[in-house]
Design an enzyme around this catalytic site. Structure first.
Site, PDB file in Angstrom:
ATOM      1  N   ASP A 165      24.864  27.998  12.066  1.00  0.00           N
ATOM      2  CA  ASP A 165      25.637  29.071  11.425  1.00  0.00           C
ATOM      3  C   ASP A 165      27.118  28.738  11.305  1.00  0.00           C
ATOM      4  OD1 ASP A 165      27.298  31.847  12.156  1.00  0.00           O
ATOM      5  OD2 ASP A 165      25.724  32.080  10.642  1.00  0.00           O
ATOM      6  N   THR A 193      19.468  23.685  13.525  1.00  0.00           N
ATOM      7  CA  THR A 193      19.743  24.254  14.847  1.00  0.00           C
ATOM      8  C   THR A 193      18.416  24.604  15.500  1.00  0.00           C
ATOM      9  OG1 THR A 193      20.627  26.142  16.084  1.00  0.00           O
ATOM     10  CG2 THR A 193      20.105  26.531  13.776  1.00  0.00           C
ATOM     11  N   GLY A 199      25.592  22.445  17.719  1.00  0.00           N
ATOM     12  CA  GLY A 199      24.615  21.886  18.659  1.00  0.00           C
ATOM     13  C   GLY A 199      23.704  20.894  17.929  1.00  0.00           C
ATOM     14  N   ASP A 218      18.036  30.457  13.852  1.00  0.00           N
ATOM     15  CA  ASP A 218      18.613  31.776  13.528  1.00  0.00           C
ATOM     16  C   ASP A 218      19.335  31.772  12.182  1.00  0.00           C
ATOM     17  OD1 ASP A 218      21.598  31.499  15.684  1.00  0.00           O
ATOM     18  OD2 ASP A 218      20.631  30.109  14.269  1.00  0.00           O
ATOM     19  N   ASP A 274      17.925  26.904  17.379  1.00  0.00           N
ATOM     20  CA  ASP A 274      17.823  28.367  17.519  1.00  0.00           C
ATOM     21  C   ASP A 274      17.011  29.009  16.402  1.00  0.00           C
ATOM     22  OD1 ASP A 274      21.309  28.602  18.587  1.00  0.00           O
ATOM     23  OD2 ASP A 274      19.501  27.889  19.597  1.00  0.00           O
ATOM     24  N   ARG A 316      32.305  20.577  18.366  1.00  0.00           N
ATOM     25  CA  ARG A 316      32.752  21.880  17.892  1.00  0.00           C
ATOM     26  C   ARG A 316      34.271  21.812  17.722  1.00  0.00           C
ATOM     27  NH1 ARG A 316      28.104  23.612  21.281  1.00  0.00           N
ATOM     28  NH2 ARG A 316      26.632  24.588  19.876  1.00  0.00           N
ATOM     29  N   ARG A 357      20.538  30.940  22.030  1.00  0.00           N
ATOM     30  CA  ARG A 357      21.814  31.641  21.907  1.00  0.00           C
ATOM     31  C   ARG A 357      21.529  33.145  21.850  1.00  0.00           C
ATOM     32  NH1 ARG A 357      26.771  29.466  20.877  1.00  0.00           N
ATOM     33  NH2 ARG A 357      25.909  27.534  20.064  1.00  0.00           N
TER      34      ARG A 357
HETATM   35  O1  F6P Z   1      22.942  26.487  19.251  1.00  0.00           O
HETATM   36  C1  F6P Z   1      22.111  25.583  19.937  1.00  0.00           C
HETATM   37  C2  F6P Z   1      22.268  25.776  21.418  1.00  0.00           C
HETATM   38  O2  F6P Z   1      21.430  24.880  22.091  1.00  0.00           O
HETATM   39  C3  F6P Z   1      21.980  27.183  21.909  1.00  0.00           C
HETATM   40  O3  F6P Z   1      20.594  27.457  21.977  1.00  0.00           O
HETATM   41  C4  F6P Z   1      22.665  27.163  23.245  1.00  0.00           C
HETATM   42  O4  F6P Z   1      22.963  28.450  23.726  1.00  0.00           O
HETATM   43  C5  F6P Z   1      23.942  26.392  22.911  1.00  0.00           C
HETATM   44  O5  F6P Z   1      23.621  25.529  21.820  1.00  0.00           O
HETATM   45  C6  F6P Z   1      24.467  25.548  24.048  1.00  0.00           C
HETATM   46  O6  F6P Z   1      25.712  25.046  23.600  1.00  0.00           O
HETATM   47  P1  F6P Z   1      26.330  23.731  24.283  1.00  0.00           P
HETATM   48  O7  F6P Z   1      25.501  22.568  23.882  1.00  0.00           O
HETATM   49  O8  F6P Z   1      27.719  23.689  23.721  1.00  0.00           O
HETATM   50  O9  F6P Z   1      26.284  23.968  25.778  1.00  0.00           O
END
Ligand code: F6P
Length: 332
Positions: free
Chosen positions: A105, A127, A13, A131, A129, A74, A173
Protein backbone atom coordinates in the site's frame (compact mmCIF):
# COMPACT_ATOMS: atom_id res chain seq x y z
CA UNK A 1 5.45 10.22 -25.03
CA UNK A 2 6.71 6.65 -25.30
CA UNK A 3 9.05 5.47 -22.55
CA UNK A 4 12.69 4.64 -23.31
CA UNK A 5 14.19 3.82 -19.93
CA UNK A 6 12.21 2.14 -17.16
CA UNK A 7 13.26 2.08 -13.51
CA UNK A 8 12.30 -0.96 -11.41
CA UNK A 9 12.12 -0.89 -7.63
CA UNK A 10 10.81 -2.96 -4.76
CA UNK A 11 9.56 -1.20 -1.68
CA UNK A 12 8.07 -1.91 1.73
CA UNK A 13 8.08 -5.36 3.32
CA UNK A 14 9.71 -7.87 0.96
CA UNK A 15 7.55 -10.70 -0.36
CA UNK A 16 8.32 -14.07 -2.00
CA UNK A 17 7.82 -13.64 -5.72
CA UNK A 18 9.30 -10.14 -5.94
CA UNK A 19 12.34 -11.61 -7.71
CA UNK A 20 10.08 -13.33 -10.23
CA UNK A 21 8.48 -9.94 -10.89
CA UNK A 22 11.88 -8.25 -11.28
CA UNK A 23 13.04 -10.99 -13.64
CA UNK A 24 10.00 -10.67 -15.90
CA UNK A 25 10.08 -6.87 -15.75
CA UNK A 26 13.69 -6.75 -16.95
CA UNK A 27 13.18 -9.30 -19.70
CA UNK A 28 9.87 -7.78 -20.82
CA UNK A 29 11.47 -4.33 -20.94
CA UNK A 30 14.22 -5.70 -23.20
CA UNK A 31 11.53 -7.38 -25.30
CA UNK A 32 9.89 -3.97 -25.82
CA UNK A 33 13.26 -2.32 -26.52
CA UNK A 34 13.15 -0.42 -23.24
CA UNK A 35 16.28 0.00 -21.12
CA UNK A 36 15.66 -1.50 -17.66
CA UNK A 37 17.36 0.16 -14.68
CA UNK A 38 17.37 -1.48 -11.26
CA UNK A 39 16.85 0.84 -8.31
CA UNK A 40 18.14 -0.54 -5.01
CA UNK A 41 16.48 -0.09 -1.61
CA UNK A 42 13.21 1.33 -2.86
CA UNK A 43 12.51 5.07 -2.71
CA UNK A 44 15.36 5.53 -0.22
CA UNK A 45 17.83 4.20 -2.79
CA UNK A 46 16.23 6.20 -5.58
CA UNK A 47 16.77 9.44 -3.67
CA UNK A 48 20.40 8.45 -3.00
CA UNK A 49 21.12 7.42 -6.60
CA UNK A 50 21.50 3.68 -5.95
CA UNK A 51 20.59 2.56 -9.46
CA UNK A 52 22.17 0.87 -12.44
CA UNK A 53 21.19 -0.56 -15.84
CA UNK A 54 20.22 -4.25 -15.86
CA UNK A 55 20.49 -6.86 -18.60
CA UNK A 56 18.94 -10.29 -18.98
CA UNK A 57 21.81 -11.96 -17.16
CA UNK A 58 21.29 -9.73 -14.15
CA UNK A 59 18.07 -11.60 -13.39
CA UNK A 60 19.09 -15.17 -14.14
CA UNK A 61 18.78 -17.74 -11.38
CA UNK A 62 16.47 -15.64 -9.17
CA UNK A 63 12.94 -16.87 -9.94
CA UNK A 64 13.17 -19.46 -7.17
CA UNK A 65 14.53 -17.05 -4.54
CA UNK A 66 12.52 -15.27 -1.87
CA UNK A 67 13.35 -11.72 -0.96
CA UNK A 68 14.35 -9.14 -3.58
CA UNK A 69 17.71 -8.71 -5.31
CA UNK A 70 16.91 -4.99 -5.50
CA UNK A 71 16.57 -4.94 -1.73
CA UNK A 72 13.88 -2.87 -0.09
CA UNK A 73 13.65 -0.12 2.47
CA UNK A 74 11.11 2.20 3.98
CA UNK A 75 11.70 5.94 3.43
CA UNK A 76 10.19 8.62 5.64
CA UNK A 77 12.07 11.26 3.62
CA UNK A 78 10.30 10.19 0.43
CA UNK A 79 7.01 11.08 2.12
CA UNK A 80 8.09 14.73 2.16
CA UNK A 81 7.75 17.04 -0.88
CA UNK A 82 11.53 17.58 -0.76
CA UNK A 83 12.19 13.84 -0.78
CA UNK A 84 9.86 13.29 -3.71
CA UNK A 85 11.45 16.18 -5.61
CA UNK A 86 14.88 14.57 -5.05
CA UNK A 87 13.52 11.25 -6.35
CA UNK A 88 12.10 12.88 -9.50
CA UNK A 89 15.36 14.77 -10.03
CA UNK A 90 17.37 11.54 -9.75
CA UNK A 91 15.14 9.87 -12.35
CA UNK A 92 15.42 12.81 -14.70
CA UNK A 93 19.21 12.99 -14.31
CA UNK A 94 19.39 9.36 -15.46
CA UNK A 95 16.83 10.01 -18.22
CA UNK A 96 14.52 7.44 -16.64
CA UNK A 97 11.04 8.54 -17.69
CA UNK A 98 9.04 5.59 -16.37
CA UNK A 99 8.95 3.43 -13.27
CA UNK A 100 7.65 0.04 -12.20
CA UNK A 101 6.93 -0.08 -8.45
CA UNK A 102 6.60 -3.51 -6.82
CA UNK A 103 5.23 -3.27 -3.30
CA UNK A 104 2.34 -2.80 -0.90
CA UNK A 105 0.00 0.00 0.00
CA UNK A 106 2.60 2.58 1.03
CA UNK A 107 4.77 1.81 -2.00
CA UNK A 108 1.83 2.17 -4.37
CA UNK A 109 0.90 5.51 -2.78
CA UNK A 110 4.46 6.61 -3.48
CA UNK A 111 4.02 5.47 -7.07
CA UNK A 112 0.93 7.65 -7.41
CA UNK A 113 2.82 10.67 -6.07
CA UNK A 114 5.55 10.21 -8.70
CA UNK A 115 2.94 9.84 -11.44
CA UNK A 116 1.57 13.18 -10.32
CA UNK A 117 5.08 14.60 -10.84
CA UNK A 118 4.99 13.53 -14.50
CA UNK A 119 6.78 10.18 -14.34
CA UNK A 120 4.96 7.31 -16.09
CA UNK A 121 4.47 4.93 -13.17
CA UNK A 122 2.76 1.54 -12.94
CA UNK A 123 2.48 -0.41 -9.69
CA UNK A 124 2.01 -4.11 -9.01
CA UNK A 125 0.78 -5.35 -5.61
CA UNK A 126 3.40 -7.25 -3.62
CA UNK A 127 2.85 -7.84 0.09
CA UNK A 128 2.28 -10.98 2.12
CA UNK A 129 -0.58 -9.13 3.86
CA UNK A 130 -2.76 -9.34 0.74
CA UNK A 131 -4.47 -6.14 1.84
CA UNK A 132 -4.36 -4.47 -1.58
CA UNK A 133 -7.70 -3.91 -3.33
CA UNK A 134 -8.37 -4.61 -7.04
CA UNK A 135 -6.44 -7.88 -7.03
CA UNK A 136 -7.48 -11.24 -5.60
CA UNK A 137 -3.96 -12.02 -4.45
CA UNK A 138 -0.91 -9.85 -3.94
CA UNK A 139 2.51 -11.28 -4.74
CA UNK A 140 3.85 -13.14 -1.69
CA UNK A 141 0.54 -13.98 -0.05
CA UNK A 142 0.26 -17.55 -1.34
CA UNK A 143 3.80 -18.40 -0.24
CA UNK A 144 3.26 -16.85 3.19
CA UNK A 145 0.05 -18.82 3.78
CA UNK A 146 1.84 -22.03 2.79
CA UNK A 147 4.68 -21.18 5.18
CA UNK A 148 2.17 -20.74 8.01
CA UNK A 149 0.47 -24.01 7.06
CA UNK A 150 3.79 -25.89 7.23
CA UNK A 151 4.50 -24.38 10.66
CA UNK A 152 1.05 -25.18 12.04
CA UNK A 153 1.28 -28.74 10.73
CA UNK A 154 4.40 -29.13 12.89
CA UNK A 155 2.70 -27.53 15.86
CA UNK A 156 -0.21 -29.90 15.44
CA UNK A 157 2.21 -32.82 15.93
CA UNK A 158 3.22 -31.61 19.38
CA UNK A 159 -0.31 -30.43 20.12
CA UNK A 160 -1.62 -33.93 19.55
CA UNK A 161 0.92 -35.21 22.06
CA UNK A 162 -0.09 -32.83 24.85
CA UNK A 163 -3.41 -31.60 26.24
CA UNK A 164 -2.80 -27.93 25.58
CA UNK A 165 -4.13 -24.92 23.69
CA UNK A 166 -1.68 -23.77 21.00
CA UNK A 167 -1.83 -20.19 19.79
CA UNK A 168 -0.03 -19.29 16.57
CA UNK A 169 0.36 -15.58 15.83
CA UNK A 170 0.71 -14.65 12.16
CA UNK A 171 1.51 -11.45 10.30
CA UNK A 172 -0.85 -9.31 8.26
CA UNK A 173 -0.36 -5.89 9.81
CA UNK A 174 -3.95 -4.59 10.24
CA UNK A 175 -5.57 -7.30 8.12
CA UNK A 176 -6.57 -10.91 8.74
CA UNK A 177 -6.12 -12.48 5.30
CA UNK A 178 -3.09 -14.59 6.29
CA UNK A 179 -4.81 -15.77 9.48
CA UNK A 180 -8.09 -16.53 7.71
CA UNK A 181 -6.61 -18.52 4.82
CA UNK A 182 -3.98 -20.35 6.85
CA UNK A 183 -6.39 -21.02 9.72
CA UNK A 184 -8.88 -22.64 7.34
CA UNK A 185 -6.15 -24.58 5.53
CA UNK A 186 -4.78 -25.88 8.84
CA UNK A 187 -8.11 -26.77 10.39
CA UNK A 188 -7.66 -24.30 13.23
CA UNK A 189 -10.30 -24.56 15.94
CA UNK A 190 -10.43 -20.79 16.35
CA UNK A 191 -9.33 -17.96 14.04
CA UNK A 192 -9.04 -14.43 15.44
CA UNK A 193 -8.71 -11.54 12.99
CA UNK A 194 -8.91 -7.73 13.27
CA UNK A 195 -11.96 -7.54 11.02
CA UNK A 196 -14.16 -9.62 13.33
CA UNK A 197 -14.66 -8.77 17.03
CA UNK A 198 -14.02 -11.72 19.34
CA UNK A 199 -15.22 -12.70 22.81
CA UNK A 200 -12.55 -14.50 24.79
CA UNK A 201 -15.03 -15.87 27.34
CA UNK A 202 -16.91 -17.51 24.49
CA UNK A 203 -13.61 -18.96 23.22
CA UNK A 204 -12.90 -20.35 26.70
CA UNK A 205 -16.36 -21.87 26.94
CA UNK A 206 -15.89 -23.50 23.52
CA UNK A 207 -12.56 -25.00 24.58
CA UNK A 208 -13.94 -26.30 27.88
CA UNK A 209 -17.03 -27.75 26.18
CA UNK A 210 -14.83 -29.49 23.61
CA UNK A 211 -12.58 -30.85 26.36
CA UNK A 212 -15.62 -32.32 28.10
CA UNK A 213 -16.51 -33.99 24.80
CA UNK A 214 -13.04 -35.52 24.71
CA UNK A 215 -11.11 -33.04 22.53
CA UNK A 216 -7.60 -33.03 23.96
CA UNK A 217 -6.01 -30.00 22.25
CA UNK A 218 -6.88 -26.84 20.36
CA UNK A 219 -5.14 -24.72 17.74
CA UNK A 220 -5.93 -21.01 17.61
CA UNK A 221 -4.57 -18.83 14.78
CA UNK A 222 -4.29 -15.18 15.79
CA UNK A 223 -3.63 -12.29 13.40
CA UNK A 224 -1.10 -9.83 14.83
CA UNK A 225 -3.48 -6.93 14.31
CA UNK A 226 -6.35 -8.18 16.49
CA UNK A 227 -7.65 -6.04 19.33
CA UNK A 228 -5.43 -6.29 22.40
CA UNK A 229 -7.00 -7.15 25.75
CA UNK A 230 -7.61 -3.87 27.52
CA UNK A 231 -6.80 -1.86 24.39
CA UNK A 232 -3.01 -1.77 24.72
CA UNK A 233 -0.66 -0.59 22.01
CA UNK A 234 0.52 -2.46 18.95
CA UNK A 235 3.74 -3.71 20.53
CA UNK A 236 2.23 -6.31 22.85
CA UNK A 237 1.73 -9.72 21.31
CA UNK A 238 -1.99 -10.46 21.23
CA UNK A 239 -1.33 -14.19 21.22
CA UNK A 240 0.62 -13.87 24.48
CA UNK A 241 -2.18 -11.88 26.09
CA UNK A 242 -4.90 -14.21 24.83
CA UNK A 243 -2.92 -17.29 25.84
CA UNK A 244 -2.51 -16.03 29.41
CA UNK A 245 -6.22 -15.21 29.60
CA UNK A 246 -7.26 -18.68 28.40
CA UNK A 247 -4.85 -20.42 30.76
CA UNK A 248 -6.21 -18.49 33.72
CA UNK A 249 -9.89 -18.62 32.72
CA UNK A 250 -10.17 -22.09 31.22
CA UNK A 251 -7.49 -23.66 33.42
CA UNK A 252 -5.87 -25.27 30.36
CA UNK A 253 -2.14 -25.10 29.62
CA UNK A 254 -1.33 -22.91 26.62
CA UNK A 255 1.70 -22.51 24.40
CA UNK A 256 2.34 -19.61 22.03
CA UNK A 257 4.28 -19.47 18.77
CA UNK A 258 4.83 -16.12 17.07
CA UNK A 259 5.86 -16.98 13.52
CA UNK A 260 7.24 -13.53 12.68
CA UNK A 261 9.46 -12.95 9.69
CA UNK A 262 9.72 -16.53 8.45
CA UNK A 263 6.42 -15.63 6.76
CA UNK A 264 8.28 -13.12 4.62
CA UNK A 265 10.80 -15.60 3.20
CA UNK A 266 10.89 -18.91 1.47
CA UNK A 267 10.85 -20.29 -2.03
CA UNK A 268 7.97 -18.65 -3.91
CA UNK A 269 5.11 -21.00 -4.82
CA UNK A 270 4.05 -21.62 -8.40
CA UNK A 271 1.11 -19.33 -7.86
CA UNK A 272 3.30 -16.47 -6.69
CA UNK A 273 5.81 -16.95 -9.50
CA UNK A 274 3.10 -16.95 -12.16
CA UNK A 275 1.22 -14.02 -10.62
CA UNK A 276 4.43 -12.00 -10.33
CA UNK A 277 5.47 -12.76 -13.90
CA UNK A 278 2.03 -12.02 -15.31
CA UNK A 279 1.59 -8.71 -13.51
CA UNK A 280 5.12 -7.54 -14.28
CA UNK A 281 4.73 -8.27 -17.99
CA UNK A 282 1.45 -6.36 -18.26
CA UNK A 283 2.84 -3.47 -16.26
CA UNK A 284 5.84 -3.14 -18.59
CA UNK A 285 3.54 -3.35 -21.61
CA UNK A 286 1.52 -0.42 -20.24
CA UNK A 287 4.72 1.54 -19.71
CA UNK A 288 5.84 0.69 -23.24
CA UNK A 289 2.55 2.18 -24.48
CA UNK A 290 3.11 5.29 -22.37
CA UNK A 291 0.23 4.49 -20.01
CA UNK A 292 0.95 5.39 -16.37
CA UNK A 293 -0.89 5.98 -13.11
CA UNK A 294 -2.12 2.39 -13.08
CA UNK A 295 -1.99 -0.65 -10.79
CA UNK A 296 -2.11 -4.03 -12.51
CA UNK A 297 -4.02 -6.70 -10.58
CA UNK A 298 -5.49 -10.13 -11.20
CA UNK A 299 -9.24 -10.48 -10.59
CA UNK A 300 -11.02 -13.79 -11.26
CA UNK A 301 -7.86 -14.89 -13.11
CA UNK A 302 -8.05 -11.92 -15.50
CA UNK A 303 -5.33 -9.25 -15.49
CA UNK A 304 -6.79 -5.78 -15.16
CA UNK A 305 -5.32 -2.28 -14.99
CA UNK A 306 -6.92 0.08 -12.47
CA UNK A 307 -6.28 3.77 -11.97
CA UNK A 308 -3.93 3.92 -8.99
CA UNK A 309 -5.98 6.59 -7.23
CA UNK A 310 -9.13 4.47 -7.66
CA UNK A 311 -7.48 1.26 -6.42
CA UNK A 312 -5.95 2.96 -3.40
CA UNK A 313 -9.30 4.47 -2.45
CA UNK A 314 -10.95 1.02 -2.20
CA UNK A 315 -11.13 -1.19 0.88
CA UNK A 316 -9.85 -4.77 0.44
CA UNK A 317 -12.58 -7.12 1.67
CA UNK A 318 -12.09 -10.53 3.19
CA UNK A 319 -13.23 -13.33 0.88
CA UNK A 320 -16.89 -13.71 1.99
CA UNK A 321 -16.96 -17.45 1.29
CA UNK A 322 -13.97 -18.11 3.51
CA UNK A 323 -15.30 -15.76 6.16
CA UNK A 324 -18.58 -17.79 6.26
CA UNK A 325 -16.63 -21.06 6.22
CA UNK A 326 -14.49 -19.92 9.15
CA UNK A 327 -17.58 -18.92 11.12
CA UNK A 328 -18.82 -22.50 10.78
CA UNK A 329 -15.52 -24.35 11.17
CA UNK A 330 -13.39 -22.07 13.32
CA UNK A 331 -15.66 -19.90 15.45
CA UNK A 332 -14.71 -16.78 13.51
O1 F6P B 1 3.65 -5.64 5.48
C1 F6P B 1 4.31 -6.88 5.58
C2 F6P B 1 4.69 -7.13 7.01
O2 F6P B 1 5.34 -8.37 7.11
C3 F6P B 1 3.53 -7.11 7.99
O3 F6P B 1 2.75 -8.30 7.93
C4 F6P B 1 4.25 -6.91 9.29
O4 F6P B 1 3.42 -6.40 10.30
C5 F6P B 1 5.32 -5.90 8.88
O5 F6P B 1 5.57 -6.12 7.50
C6 F6P B 1 6.62 -6.04 9.64
O6 F6P B 1 7.40 -4.93 9.23
P1 F6P B 1 9.00 -4.99 9.40
O7 F6P B 1 9.53 -5.97 8.42
O8 F6P B 1 9.41 -3.58 9.11
O9 F6P B 1 9.26 -5.42 10.83
Amino acid sequence: MLAKRVGILTSGGDAPGMNAAIRTAVRSALHFNLEPWGIYRGYHGLINGELEPMDSRAVSGIIQRGGTILKSARSEHFKTPEGRAQAVDMLRRHEIDSLLVIGGDGSLRGALSLQQEGITVVGIPATIDNDIPCTDYSIGFDTAVNTVMDAVNKIRDTASSHDRVYLVEVMGRHSGHIALYSGLACGADVILIPEVPYDLDQVCQQIQKAAQAGKTYNIIVVAEGVRRIGGGNGTTSPAMQIGRYIEEKAGIETRITILGHIQRGGVPTVRDRLLASRLAYHAIELIFRGVGGKMVGEVDQVVKAFDLDYALAQEKQLNPDYRRLAAVLASL
